[in-house]
Design a protein around this motif. Sequence first.
Motif, mmCIF file in Angstrom:
data_model
loop_
_atom_site.group_PDB
_atom_site.id
_atom_site.type_symbol
_atom_site.label_atom_id
_atom_site.label_comp_id
_atom_site.label_asym_id
_atom_site.label_seq_id
_atom_site.Cartn_x
_atom_site.Cartn_y
_atom_site.Cartn_z
ATOM 1 N N MET A 140 60.097 32.566 -0.288
ATOM 2 C CA MET A 140 59.670 31.922 1.138
ATOM 3 C C MET A 140 59.693 33.174 2.019
ATOM 4 S SD MET A 140 61.984 29.497 3.364
ATOM 5 C CE MET A 140 61.820 28.043 2.193
ATOM 6 N N VAL A 141 58.480 32.843 2.725
ATOM 7 C CA VAL A 141 58.349 34.038 3.887
ATOM 8 C C VAL A 141 58.129 33.215 5.176
ATOM 9 C CG1 VAL A 141 55.636 34.000 3.593
ATOM 10 C CG2 VAL A 141 56.992 36.001 4.696
ATOM 11 N N THR A 142 58.739 33.689 6.151
ATOM 12 C CA THR A 142 58.678 33.114 7.502
ATOM 13 C C THR A 142 57.950 34.336 8.415
ATOM 14 O OG1 THR A 142 60.745 31.911 7.295
ATOM 15 C CG2 THR A 142 60.051 32.339 9.618
ATOM 16 N N VAL A 143 56.975 33.907 9.156
ATOM 17 C CA VAL A 143 56.160 34.481 9.912
ATOM 18 C C VAL A 143 56.388 34.427 11.280
ATOM 19 C CG1 VAL A 143 53.940 34.888 10.817
ATOM 20 C CG2 VAL A 143 53.974 34.189 8.487
ATOM 21 N N HIS A 144 56.827 35.607 12.012
ATOM 22 C CA HIS A 144 57.287 35.544 13.353
ATOM 23 C C HIS A 144 56.363 36.282 14.123
ATOM 24 C CE1 HIS A 144 59.252 37.776 16.727
ATOM 25 N NE2 HIS A 144 60.127 36.617 16.794
ATOM 26 N N LEU A 145 55.759 35.480 15.017
ATOM 27 C CA LEU A 145 54.911 36.078 16.265
ATOM 28 C C LEU A 145 55.213 36.279 17.360
ATOM 29 C CD1 LEU A 145 51.835 33.875 14.912
ATOM 30 C CD2 LEU A 145 51.951 36.348 14.584
ATOM 31 N N ALA A 202 49.324 26.631 21.495
ATOM 32 C CA ALA A 202 50.682 26.472 20.658
ATOM 33 C C ALA A 202 50.657 25.020 20.000
ATOM 34 C CB ALA A 202 51.430 26.679 21.330
ATOM 35 N N ARG A 203 50.169 24.041 20.856
ATOM 36 C CA ARG A 203 50.220 22.679 20.223
ATOM 37 C C ARG A 203 49.648 22.427 19.193
ATOM 38 N NH1 ARG A 203 51.678 20.274 25.919
ATOM 39 N NH2 ARG A 203 53.865 20.040 25.865
ATOM 40 N N GLU A 204 48.433 22.717 19.214
ATOM 41 C CA GLU A 204 47.096 22.670 18.317
ATOM 42 C C GLU A 204 47.614 23.532 17.087
ATOM 43 O OE1 GLU A 204 44.437 20.878 17.886
ATOM 44 O OE2 GLU A 204 45.095 19.848 20.027
ATOM 45 N N TRP A 205 48.246 24.834 17.152
ATOM 46 C CA TRP A 205 48.305 25.445 15.979
ATOM 47 C C TRP A 205 49.601 25.088 15.129
ATOM 48 C CZ3 TRP A 205 45.643 28.295 12.748
ATOM 49 C CH2 TRP A 205 44.554 28.933 13.434
ATOM 50 N N HIS A 263 57.754 26.033 12.890
ATOM 51 C CA HIS A 263 59.214 25.731 13.414
ATOM 52 C C HIS A 263 59.207 25.651 14.878
ATOM 53 C CE1 HIS A 263 60.567 26.490 9.437
ATOM 54 N NE2 HIS A 263 60.129 27.389 9.378
ATOM 55 N N GLY A 264 57.861 25.917 15.467
ATOM 56 C CA GLY A 264 57.742 25.862 16.885
ATOM 57 C C GLY A 264 57.134 27.054 17.643
ATOM 58 N N TYR A 265 57.155 26.928 18.795
ATOM 59 C CA TYR A 265 56.512 27.722 19.877
ATOM 60 C C TYR A 265 57.649 27.899 20.884
ATOM 61 C CZ TYR A 265 51.879 28.863 18.176
ATOM 62 O OH TYR A 265 50.696 29.389 17.348
ATOM 63 N N PHE A 307 56.800 30.207 11.712
ATOM 64 C CA PHE A 307 56.607 29.302 10.747
ATOM 65 C C PHE A 307 56.526 29.818 9.109
ATOM 66 C CE2 PHE A 307 52.556 31.407 12.344
ATOM 67 C CZ PHE A 307 51.781 31.751 11.357
ATOM 68 N N THR A 308 56.934 29.008 8.317
ATOM 69 C CA THR A 308 57.145 29.348 6.923
ATOM 70 C C THR A 308 56.252 28.801 5.815
ATOM 71 O OG1 THR A 308 59.371 29.386 7.720
ATOM 72 C CG2 THR A 308 59.096 29.091 5.284
#
Length: 101
Positions: free
Chosen positions: A1-6, A22-25, A37-39, A54-55
């Motif tokens: 599992m990988v979680t991306v942090h932006l 944000a809502r669209e993505w 997991h949200g903005y 997001f994961t």
Amino acid sequence: MVTVHLRYEIDPDKLEEFTRYAREWIRLVDKLGGTHHGYFMPSEGDSDEAFALFTFPSLADYEAYRTASFADPECVAMFEYARETGCIRRYERRFLAPVFS
């Protein structure tokens, strides 16, 4: 599992535009196989920083998502929306391994 942090540096005068982005993505990441997991928008403190998490099941799945996002018409439209509105000044991407226990 990988979680991306932006981490986004955003234009504080364009919060409405960034919120739309944000809502669209959130929907698009989910559509293309991830779990969003949200903005996290400015509240107190810095007014020009926002974050997203997001994961994906694996780094390979994330790479497949990235490739698909460049061909998906909805994703391409959101990339263009961000460019047109200037709501994002820059962003940084990190890959994290979650620990649950």
